[in-house]
Design a protein around this motif. Sequence first.
Motif, PDB file in Angstrom:
ATOM      1  N   LYS A  86       0.840  -1.204   0.000  1.00 38.48           N
ATOM      2  CA  LYS A  86       0.000   0.000   0.000  1.00 38.48           C
ATOM      3  C   LYS A  86       0.873   1.251   0.000  1.00 38.48           C
ATOM      4  CE  LYS A  86      -3.872   2.131   2.430  1.00 38.48           C
ATOM      5  NZ  LYS A  86      -4.922   2.079   1.411  1.00 38.48           N
TER       6      LYS A  86
ATOM      7  N   TYR B 219      -3.867  11.117  -7.576  1.00 38.46           N
ATOM      8  CA  TYR B 219      -4.741  12.202  -7.127  1.00 38.46           C
ATOM      9  C   TYR B 219      -4.031  13.498  -7.515  1.00 38.46           C
ATOM     10  CZ  TYR B 219      -7.707   9.202  -4.183  1.00 38.46           C
ATOM     11  OH  TYR B 219      -8.606   8.266  -3.723  1.00 38.46           O
TER      12      TYR B 219
ATOM     13  N   GLU C  53      -6.306  14.104 -13.590  1.00 40.43           N
ATOM     14  CA  GLU C  53      -7.229  13.208 -12.878  1.00 40.43           C
ATOM     15  C   GLU C  53      -8.619  13.276 -13.501  1.00 40.43           C
ATOM     16  OE1 GLU C  53      -9.018  12.439  -8.384  1.00 40.43           O
ATOM     17  OE2 GLU C  53      -7.398  13.894  -8.641  1.00 40.43           O
TER      18      GLU C  53
ATOM     19  N   ASP D  63       0.163  10.145  -3.898  1.00 32.00           N
ATOM     20  CA  ASP D  63      -1.014   9.345  -3.555  1.00 32.00           C
ATOM     21  C   ASP D  63      -1.762   8.990  -4.829  1.00 32.00           C
ATOM     22  OD1 ASP D  63      -0.540   9.532  -0.781  1.00 32.00           O
ATOM     23  OD2 ASP D  63      -1.497  11.504  -0.726  1.00 32.00           O
ATOM     24  N   TYR D  64      -2.216   7.751  -4.905  1.00 33.09           N
ATOM     25  CA  TYR D  64      -2.912   7.293  -6.105  1.00 33.09           C
ATOM     26  C   TYR D  64      -4.056   6.355  -5.730  1.00 33.09           C
ATOM     27  CZ  TYR D  64       0.042   3.173  -5.491  1.00 33.09           C
ATOM     28  OH  TYR D  64       0.674   2.079  -4.968  1.00 33.09           O
ATOM     29  N   VAL D  65      -4.880   6.045  -6.728  1.00 33.84           N
ATOM     30  CA  VAL D  65      -6.115   5.305  -6.497  1.00 33.84           C
ATOM     31  C   VAL D  65      -6.429   4.421  -7.696  1.00 33.84           C
ATOM     32  CG1 VAL D  65      -7.529   7.173  -7.473  1.00 33.84           C
ATOM     33  CG2 VAL D  65      -8.563   5.605  -5.819  1.00 33.84           C
ATOM     34  N   CYS D  66      -7.179   3.366  -7.440  1.00 28.88           N
ATOM     35  CA  CYS D  66      -7.841   2.617  -8.514  1.00 28.88           C
ATOM     36  C   CYS D  66      -9.249   3.198  -8.579  1.00 28.88           C
ATOM     37  CB  CYS D  66      -7.893   1.120  -8.189  1.00 28.88           C
ATOM     38  SG  CYS D  66      -8.947   0.209  -9.346  1.00 28.88           S
TER      39      CYS D  66
ATOM     40  N   GLU E  18     -12.216   2.761  -5.686  1.00 28.36           N
ATOM     41  CA  GLU E  18     -11.924   3.800  -4.704  1.00 28.36           C
ATOM     42  C   GLU E  18     -12.816   3.641  -3.471  1.00 28.36           C
ATOM     43  OE1 GLU E  18     -11.098   8.591  -4.826  1.00 28.36           O
ATOM     44  OE2 GLU E  18     -12.417   7.713  -6.338  1.00 28.36           O
TER      45      GLU E  18
ATOM     46  N   THR F 165      -6.329   2.417  -2.469  1.00 25.98           N
ATOM     47  CA  THR F 165      -5.441   3.564  -2.647  1.00 25.98           C
ATOM     48  C   THR F 165      -4.025   3.142  -2.273  1.00 25.98           C
ATOM     49  OG1 THR F 165      -5.771   4.335  -0.386  1.00 25.98           O
ATOM     50  CG2 THR F 165      -7.260   5.234  -2.090  1.00 25.98           C
TER      51      THR F 165
ATOM     52  N   THR G 139       0.390   4.784  -1.920  1.00 26.77           N
ATOM     53  CA  THR G 139       1.304   5.917  -1.851  1.00 26.77           C
ATOM     54  C   THR G 139       2.702   5.461  -2.239  1.00 26.77           C
ATOM     55  OG1 THR G 139       0.041   6.870  -0.019  1.00 26.77           O
ATOM     56  CG2 THR G 139       2.286   7.697  -0.342  1.00 26.77           C
TER      57      THR G 139
END
Length: 101
Positions: free
Chosen positions: A10, A35, A54, A83-86, A90, A95, A97
Amino acid sequence: MNDSFAFDPKRLTVSSGTTVRWVNDSEVGHTVTAYADGIPAGAPYFASGGFESERAARNDVSGGLLAAGEAYERTFEVTGSYDYVCIPHEGSGMTGTVVVE
């Protein structure tokens, strides 16, 4: 990505200049989407599908989906936290980092 709805790890810490590779090892499609307000100032935006923002990534989720076995790579040059996300998962808390030192 080991668990179908989690990035593994993660949180990842790397040195500047490191290329990070995300591999979708589940049967479910996923995105890797930064993000916009979660990356260091001056760092280029990143998202699977090659989106430049984004908003663009969210407007075309299917264009950024990684199918089973597909990968996305990004080289991180600017130090800081990313920081990133699917996007599709979400709501499930998918999420992650990347910290660049």
